[in-house]
Design a protein around this motif. Structure first.
Motif, PDB file in Angstrom:
ATOM      1  N   ASP A 421       0.831  -1.222   0.000  1.00  0.00           N
ATOM      2  CA  ASP A 421       0.000   0.000   0.000  1.00  0.00           C
ATOM      3  C   ASP A 421       0.859   1.264   0.000  1.00  0.00           C
ATOM      4  O   ASP A 421       0.391   2.337  -0.402  1.00  0.00           O
ATOM      5  N   LEU A 422       2.106   1.121   0.443  1.00  0.00           N
ATOM      6  CA  LEU A 422       3.040   2.255   0.491  1.00  0.00           C
ATOM      7  C   LEU A 422       4.098   2.150  -0.607  1.00  0.00           C
ATOM      8  O   LEU A 422       5.163   2.758  -0.524  1.00  0.00           O
ATOM      9  N   ASN A 423       3.795   1.348  -1.638  1.00  0.00           N
ATOM     10  CA  ASN A 423       4.662   1.186  -2.815  1.00  0.00           C
ATOM     11  C   ASN A 423       6.012   0.545  -2.503  1.00  0.00           C
ATOM     12  O   ASN A 423       7.033   0.888  -3.101  1.00  0.00           O
ATOM     13  N   ILE A 424       6.001  -0.406  -1.574  1.00  0.00           N
ATOM     14  CA  ILE A 424       7.204  -1.173  -1.251  1.00  0.00           C
ATOM     15  C   ILE A 424       6.851  -2.654  -1.360  1.00  0.00           C
ATOM     16  O   ILE A 424       5.858  -3.106  -0.788  1.00  0.00           O
ATOM     17  N   SER A 425       7.679  -3.402  -2.078  1.00  0.00           N
ATOM     18  CA  SER A 425       7.433  -4.836  -2.232  1.00  0.00           C
ATOM     19  C   SER A 425       8.498  -5.637  -1.491  1.00  0.00           C
ATOM     20  O   SER A 425       9.682  -5.296  -1.528  1.00  0.00           O
ATOM     21  N   ILE A 426       8.072  -6.703  -0.811  1.00  0.00           N
ATOM     22  CA  ILE A 426       8.978  -7.699  -0.239  1.00  0.00           C
ATOM     23  C   ILE A 426       8.474  -9.069  -0.696  1.00  0.00           C
ATOM     24  O   ILE A 426       7.389  -9.180  -1.264  1.00  0.00           O
ATOM     25  N   ALA A 427       9.254 -10.110  -0.469  1.00  0.00           N
ATOM     26  CA  ALA A 427       8.838 -11.471  -0.800  1.00  0.00           C
ATOM     27  C   ALA A 427       8.560 -12.209   0.504  1.00  0.00           C
ATOM     28  O   ALA A 427       9.492 -12.642   1.195  1.00  0.00           O
ATOM     29  N   PRO A 428       7.289 -12.345   0.892  1.00  0.00           N
ATOM     30  CA  PRO A 428       6.959 -12.967   2.185  1.00  0.00           C
ATOM     31  C   PRO A 428       7.284 -14.448   2.206  1.00  0.00           C
ATOM     32  O   PRO A 428       7.313 -15.124   1.170  1.00  0.00           O
ATOM     33  N   GLY A 429       7.509 -14.969   3.409  1.00  0.00           N
ATOM     34  CA  GLY A 429       7.904 -16.361   3.572  1.00  0.00           C
ATOM     35  C   GLY A 429       6.918 -17.363   3.016  1.00  0.00           C
ATOM     36  O   GLY A 429       7.309 -18.483   2.657  1.00  0.00           O
TER      37      GLY A 429
END
Length: 469
Positions: A421-429
């Motif tokens: 929602d804040l324009n940041i992507s991570i790869a969750p477990g």
């Protein structure tokens, strides 16, 4: 599928679902004959196989019972060394995460690919332009499976420089490493077969298992030691595993590289149990230090390793050119490729063959490794500054991923959606296992040039995690 195998699968599923609990008595042979409609010999064969695999045990003059060691199936996830998955259903979630990384407004810390600015785009385009001017109609046919001869010869030479004897005839050029891995798995398994994988593992392995309707035996893998080979050996004694999909260098997501001794032992264990190793080695060129790690392929004795790699992670992602050194399976893989994608793009194969002849590849790789090591250090320091003290940042000597463990009360799938929602992507477990035991982990892509924007994004991540705590 043979009738006895149908009964084996049915009882394994019932035991996994705790319809039959450890220590409980199963229907007798004659009762099972009446229930299944199968012959006494078929039922007896199925029970014998289940007993040999450790699912059940016989008691003299009493019958068959569910084996006590099946209790591990109902233990808490955090204590499991082996996890079974009769079916895998992860593809939709992975698709959503990867699609989000394509948005140019989103910081792609969840991306699987390194920063494309690190690749020698101009030189590659010059090679593509050069071959396009000389492209002949016959080239489309000449580059059908197994692929461009000059490219395969260059790859064979690169194997030889590592002391690995691979003939150009054993190499099949593919549409990236994913096709090489897909075709390799198809070549050595049938629907319903068991496959050993790492846990956590590259999500592509889960997608292939889901698509090919295979069953997974997931073996615990950690950043310090890699796959637990003792557990792998025990699993091979319990289940009729046909193949093992594994990253021996820079494992995605944890980053571990197996030692030479462990690779030798891995190949030996799999050879003893007649299990094919499908080696996913796409990050092997991204090592740090003074010596390139060898693949497990270097230690095989009986052509039991299908070594898969590509240029997508270290040279150019968009060309989608990979390969498999398939040994005795090369012909089978060529036939499978002809029935699916037909072949890899002829111009892309020719362009890469042209580029590799310039001798610029190794100079590029040396620069790439230095930049990735520097950027990874910057990202790690930033994460240490902004993440809570309880966070554990697992690093490795190579690649561009950091594997991060958060306190158990933080669900990284929820963190992923909040950050997105804040324009940041991570790869969750969740992307890297068919279970939930990595729900408090995430993978971080550290290949991007570091600056104020990246630093601010990590600070935001740290704030979100603090809120969740």
């Amino acid at each position: 599928m043979a009738k006895y195998q149908q009964l084996i699968d049915r009882l394994q599923q019932q035991i996994s679902q705790e319809i039959w609990l450890p220590g409980e008595k199963l229907p007798s042979l004659r009762e099972q004959v009446a229930l299944s409609g199968m012959s006494l010999m078929t039922v007896m064969h199925a029970y014998q196989v289940l007993e040999s695999q450790g699912w059940i045990q016989s008691r003299p003059q009493s019958g068959y019972y569910v084996a006590p060691r099946a209790e591990f199936l109902s233990q808490p996830a955090s204590h499991q060394k082996v996890q079974l998955a009769e079916s895998v259903d992860i593809n939709e979630f992975i698709f959503d995460v990867l699609q989000a990384c394509r948005d140019p407004h989103i910081l792609p810390f969840g991306s699987a690919f390194p920063d494309p600015e690190l690749f020698p785009q101009r030189q590659l385009m010059r090679s593509l332009s050069a071959v396009s001017h000389t492209l002949k109609p016959a080239d489309a046919l000449n580059n059908l499976p197994p692929g461009n001869e000059a490219l395969r010869k260059t790859l064979a030479q690169r194997y030889a420089l590592q002391g690995i004897q691979v003939s150009p005839e054993e190499i099949v050029i593919t549409n990236g490493a994913m096709e090489a891995l897909n075709l390799s798995m198809q070549a050595v398994t049938e629907p319903g077969d068991w496959v050993a994988i790492e846990n956590p593992c590259f999500y592509g392995a889960l997608q292939v298992i889901e698509r090919l309707k295979l069953k997974a035996v997931a073996i615990a893998t950690d950043p310090q030691h890699g796959m637990d080979l003792d557990e792998l050996e025990r699993a091979l004694e319990r289940w009729p595993v046909k193949a093992c999909w594994m990253m021996t260098n820079q494992q995605n997501p944890v980053g571990h590289t197996l030692s030479k001794e462990k690779k030798q032992r891995l190949v030996s264990i799999l050879s003893q149990h007649q299990v094919t190793l499908i080696e996913d080695d796409v990050y092997s060129e991204l090592w740090f230090g003074s010596e390139k790690p060898l693949p497990a392929k270097a230690f095989e004795q009986q052509q039991s390793v299908l070594h898969c790699s590509s240029f997508s992670k270290n040279l150019v992602a968009g060309f989608r050119v990979g390969w498999v050194a398939a040994g005795q399976h090369a012909q089978r893989i060529q036939r499978l490729q002809l029935m699916s994608t037909l072949s890899t793009s002829a111009p892309m194969q020719l362009a890469l063959a042209n580029y590799l002849l310039t001798r610029s590849y190794d100079s590029h790789l040396r620069r790439l490794r230095l930049v990735l090591e520097q950027r990874k250090n910057q990202a790690r320091q930033s994460l240490k500054r902004h993440l809570p003290g309880e966070a554990r940042i697992n690093d490795s000597q190579g690649g561009y991923f950091l594997w991060i463990e958060l306190p158990r009360q933080v669900n990284t799938t929820e963190l992923y959606y909040r950050a997105l929602d804040l324009n940041i992507s991570i790869a969750p477990g969740k992307m890297f296992s068919s279970g939930e035991q990595y729900a408090n982990y995430f993978r971080f892509n550290a290949s991007w040039e570091w600056g104020e924007v990246q630093e601010a994004a990590v600070a935001i991540l740290g704030g979100l995690i603090a809120e969740m705590l």
